[in-house]
Design a protein around this motif. Structure first.
Motif: not given
Length: 475
Positions: A26-43
């Motif tokens: 339901y959201a992009a994987a929370p890894v790499g640059a998205r770690r410790f950041a809010g959820p973002t849409p899955h590509p």
């Protein structure tokens, strides 16, 4: 069986009138640059995505010590652990929806646990959704410039996904009931207090958990202890530079010995962002969420999960009990009322009953009473059936197998045994289905008579003002 959602085509399975789609991001994987950041849409994806098996689980460790044999854990590796599962009646349309948020003290749990199989709900005409969210340090750290409450943000992202996509599965987005137990109930109760997101659901079920959050400084304590143990500043950059498994091991070390009943260092929701701008319990008591019909309750002996298998029951010494009395302002009058209501109870049992009431039953009654003054619909239950497994009684989480009508699941047998009464599962699961479908679980809504549907065997019954002697002593 393939269908297409906004992210792309998925293929699930269908049998016995139930369609299953598992591990849907339901959201992009929370890894790499998205770690410790809010959820973002899955590509998204273009090829048909396999949705026949559970997706990855959030980084975590199994339960430790005596709880390991009672509380289930599952580990499925992978980065896309912000995923959900859907069980839906085959060929249905405009059906009621139930979204499940699992518990686990904000550090354990997954939607892939066998106990959370949604087949029984789909069998009974409900589109059932179970979600994952970030746990522990990944989801609830308070560090430097990182956003607060990432795990809670994940829950909101999943609910937004449900609003956008559930129609494809035959669900009605205007008829969504959110439900959770323990930490899951705390997360949802906190959302009940936020008018900005309450449009994402029409009803709410809170099992053994209430709206709760701490001021940022207090919620940050565990992050500070972890940073000290790791020898790093408590910042997003330094935490993100550590492997998730190292953070899990560190949080285990700093929380050792803590329990929801006796306290200690633990993760919590933090006050201070758009989702949790103020104390959520105070907000609910003041009227937030009044338009949402609420089913709320607890188990009679919540404390026994942590007190009995661990041997903690016998370790409640007189000095510890005296310190607890001072901390929680337990007067002699209150103590005498509890002793009278529980004759023959040991010091440990009295400690547990008092702690259960302070943490759950008393604020639960306050919420129901406050909502009554404003005519908000509230239904209250208590689960009282006593398991003989390790003398757990009506312990925390014991009701789950009955709610899900999963008494044959190994996850349930571990706590409830092999002879758990099916009639009780019929009663409790049926009540949850009725509430999801109509907003009425089948018993009298909260009133000045204090009606509590008590789930027990051989028969469940409506009880007026249970435990009134103890409650009244706090006035």
């Amino acid at each position: 069986m393939a269908i297409t959602i906004s992210s792309g085509p998925i293929e699930g399975t269908s049998s016995d009138g139930v369609d299953r789609y598992l591990g849907i991001p339901y959201a992009a994987a929370p890894v790499g640059a998205r770690r410790f950041a809010g959820p973002t849409p899955h590509p998204g994806w273009t090829e048909v995505r396999d949705a026949t098996s559970f997706g990855p689980t959030a980084p975590q460790a199994p339960y430790s010590g005596a709880l390991r044999t009672l509380l289930p854990s599952v580990e499925i590796p992978g980065d896309e652990y912000l995923n959900l599962n859907v069980w839906a009646p085959s060929g249905g349309s405009d059906l009621p929806v139930m979204v499940w948020v699992h518990g686990g003290s904000l550090v354990h749990g997954a939607n892939a646990l066998d106990i959370y199989d949604g087949t029984a709900f789909a069998r009974d005409g409900v589109v059932f959704v179970s979600i994952n969210y970030r746990l522990g340090a990944e989801g609830f750290s308070v560090i430097g410039e990182a956003p607060l409450n990432l795990g809670l943000q994940d829950v909101v992202a999943a609910l937004r996904w449900v609003q956008a996509e559930i129609g494809v599965f035959g669900g009605d987005p205007s008829r969504v009931t959110v439900a959770g137990e323990s930490a899951g109930a705390i997360l949802l109760g906190t959302l009940l207090a936020n008018r900005k997101v309450s449009g994402l659901f029409a009803r709410m079920i809170l099992q053994s958990g209430l709206p709760a959050a701490l001021p940022r400084a207090k919620a940050a304590k565990i992050s500070g202890l972890m940073a000290k143990r790791l020898g790093i500043p408590a910042s997003r950059a330094t935490f993100a530079a550590r492997d998730a498994s190292e953070l899990v091991a560190t949080q285990q070390a700093v929380t050792a010995g803590s329990t929801p009943i006796t306290g200690g260092v633990s993760f919590s929701i933090a006050i201070g962002d758009d989702l949790v701008p103020t104390d959520p319990l105070r907000a609910v008591l003041a009227g937030a969420g009044d338009r949402i019909p609420l089913l709320i309750g607890s188990n009679t002996e919540e404390y026994r999960l942590w007190f009995v298998p661990t041997g903690l029951m016998s370790k409640i010494t007189a000095p510890l009990f005296a310190a607890a009395r001072v901390r929680f302002r337990i007067s002699r009058r209150i103590l005498d009322a509890y002793k009278a209501a529980h004759p023959g109870a040991s010091r440990g049992e009295l400690f547990g009953v008092l702690a259960t009431d302070i943490i759950l039953r008393l604020p639960l009654n306050r919420i129901a009473d406050a909502r009554l003054t404003r005519m908000a619909e509230t239904y209250v239950y208590e689960f009282s059936w006593s398991s003989t497994v390790q003398a757990l009684g009506a312990a925390h989480a014991m009701e789950l197998g009955f709610v899900f009508d999963r008494l044959d699941s190994p996850d349930v047998v571990a706590m409830a045994g092999v002879e758990a009464p099916q009639q009780l599962a019929d009663d409790m699961h049926g009540a949850w289905v009725r509430f999801v479908k109509s907003g009425d679980p089948g018993w009298e809504k909260w009133s000045s008579r204090r009606p509590v549907q008590t789930f027990d065997a051989p028969a469940s019954q409506l009880v007026y003002a249970p435990h009134e002697r103890e409650r009244a002593a706090w006035k």
